[in-house]
Motif scaffolding. Structure first.
Motif, PDB file in Angstrom:
ATOM      1  N   ARG A  51       0.830  -1.204   0.000  1.00 56.70           N
ATOM      2  CA  ARG A  51       0.000   0.000   0.000  1.00 56.70           C
ATOM      3  C   ARG A  51       0.869   1.260   0.000  1.00 56.70           C
ATOM      4  O   ARG A  51       0.543   2.244  -0.666  1.00 56.70           O
ATOM      5  CB  ARG A  51      -0.940   0.000   1.202  1.00 56.70           C
ATOM      6  CG  ARG A  51      -2.079  -0.968   1.038  1.00 56.70           C
ATOM      7  CD  ARG A  51      -3.052  -0.908   2.186  1.00 56.70           C
ATOM      8  NE  ARG A  51      -4.113  -1.883   1.986  1.00 56.70           N
ATOM      9  CZ  ARG A  51      -4.756  -2.477   2.957  1.00 56.70           C
ATOM     10  NH1 ARG A  51      -4.470  -2.193   4.208  1.00 56.70           N
ATOM     11  NH2 ARG A  51      -5.702  -3.366   2.699  1.00 56.70           N
ATOM     12  N   GLU A  52       1.972   1.219   0.748  1.00 54.25           N
ATOM     13  CA  GLU A  52       2.883   2.356   0.777  1.00 54.25           C
ATOM     14  C   GLU A  52       3.527   2.564  -0.593  1.00 54.25           C
ATOM     15  O   GLU A  52       3.625   3.695  -1.075  1.00 54.25           O
ATOM     16  CB  GLU A  52       3.971   2.148   1.850  1.00 54.25           C
ATOM     17  CG  GLU A  52       5.016   3.227   1.898  1.00 54.25           C
ATOM     18  CD  GLU A  52       4.482   4.601   2.251  1.00 54.25           C
ATOM     19  OE1 GLU A  52       5.186   5.585   1.932  1.00 54.25           O
ATOM     20  OE2 GLU A  52       3.384   4.715   2.818  1.00 54.25           O
ATOM     21  N   ARG A  55       0.960   4.047  -2.868  1.00 58.95           N
ATOM     22  CA  ARG A  55       0.759   5.462  -2.557  1.00 58.95           C
ATOM     23  C   ARG A  55       1.889   6.303  -3.166  1.00 58.95           C
ATOM     24  O   ARG A  55       1.652   7.345  -3.781  1.00 58.95           O
ATOM     25  CB  ARG A  55       0.710   5.682  -1.043  1.00 58.95           C
ATOM     26  CG  ARG A  55       0.405   7.126  -0.640  1.00 58.95           C
ATOM     27  CD  ARG A  55       0.683   7.388   0.832  1.00 58.95           C
ATOM     28  NE  ARG A  55       2.069   7.204   1.192  1.00 58.95           N
ATOM     29  CZ  ARG A  55       3.062   8.073   0.918  1.00 58.95           C
ATOM     30  NH1 ARG A  55       2.810   9.177   0.259  1.00 58.95           N
ATOM     31  NH2 ARG A  55       4.295   7.834   1.303  1.00 58.95           N
ATOM     32  N   GLN A  56       3.123   5.811  -3.013  1.00 60.18           N
ATOM     33  CA  GLN A  56       4.261   6.525  -3.583  1.00 60.18           C
ATOM     34  C   GLN A  56       4.169   6.573  -5.108  1.00 60.18           C
ATOM     35  O   GLN A  56       4.514   7.590  -5.727  1.00 60.18           O
ATOM     36  CB  GLN A  56       5.570   5.871  -3.147  1.00 60.18           C
ATOM     37  CG  GLN A  56       5.893   6.068  -1.684  1.00 60.18           C
ATOM     38  CD  GLN A  56       7.134   5.312  -1.255  1.00 60.18           C
ATOM     39  OE1 GLN A  56       7.697   4.530  -2.010  1.00 60.18           O
ATOM     40  NE2 GLN A  56       7.571   5.539  -0.026  1.00 60.18           N
ATOM     41  N   ASN A  58       1.428   6.567  -6.939  1.00 61.83           N
ATOM     42  CA  ASN A  58       0.407   7.560  -7.282  1.00 61.83           C
ATOM     43  C   ASN A  58       0.947   8.980  -7.118  1.00 61.83           C
ATOM     44  O   ASN A  58       0.674   9.861  -7.935  1.00 61.83           O
ATOM     45  CB  ASN A  58      -0.854   7.373  -6.438  1.00 61.83           C
ATOM     46  CG  ASN A  58      -1.619   6.136  -6.823  1.00 61.83           C
ATOM     47  OD1 ASN A  58      -1.542   5.675  -7.949  1.00 61.83           O
ATOM     48  ND2 ASN A  58      -2.360   5.581  -5.885  1.00 61.83           N
ATOM     49  N   GLU A  59       1.722   9.168  -6.057  1.00 59.32           N
ATOM     50  CA  GLU A  59       2.325  10.475  -5.818  1.00 59.32           C
ATOM     51  C   GLU A  59       3.294  10.838  -6.954  1.00 59.32           C
ATOM     52  O   GLU A  59       3.288  11.971  -7.444  1.00 59.32           O
ATOM     53  CB  GLU A  59       3.071  10.441  -4.475  1.00 59.32           C
ATOM     54  CG  GLU A  59       3.469  11.775  -3.934  1.00 59.32           C
ATOM     55  CD  GLU A  59       4.078  11.648  -2.554  1.00 59.32           C
ATOM     56  OE1 GLU A  59       5.277  11.903  -2.411  1.00 59.32           O
ATOM     57  OE2 GLU A  59       3.334  11.278  -1.619  1.00 59.32           O
TER      58      GLU A  59
END
Length: 126
Positions: A51-52, A55-56, A58-59
């Motif tokens: 998940r991390e 998230r990265q 997507n960022e």
């Protein structure tokens, strides 16, 4: 009276074997349970890590899109500036004035968007 288990030596041996086997199975089941708990814990860690990473990712995509937009705007402004220079060199002051006005509008729009983004960021902070 009923005969006890210890009266029959064969029965006592069988009973001892069954008890030993049951203890061994309980020990093995305990080890399997510990292994399962370790697997569940590792799986949870991996899900959290995934998940991390997601998230990265997507960022990074958002940053890449923002950079592409900025690059396009920079290119547009440079082309306008070049157009202004060519118009001035050619003596076409009306065209130079129109391009200059358009460039000013773009810069003003960018400043307004930057201020709005700053205000939004300040509102999002706790």
């Amino acid at each position: 009276m009923a005969p006890s288990r210890t009266d029959n030596p064969d029965m006592a041996k069988k009973h001892l074997k069954v008890r030993t086997k049951a203890k061994r199975l309980k020990t093995e089941m305990g080890k399997v349970r510990e292994d399962q708990l370790c697997l569940i814990e590792e799986q949870s860690k991996l899900v959290t890590r995934f998940r991390e990473i997601e998230r990265q990712c997507n960022e990074l995509k958002q940053e890449a899109q923002m950079m592409a937009k900025q690059s396009a705007m920079t290119r547009l402004k440079l082309e306008l500036m070049l157009g202004i220079l060519k118009a001035r060199e050619g003596g076409d002051l009306v065209q130079a004035a129109n391009l200059t006005r358009f460039l000013r509008e773009i810069v003003a729009m960018e400043k307004a968007n930057a201020i709005l983004a700053q205000v939004k960021d300040e509102e999002d902070e706790p």
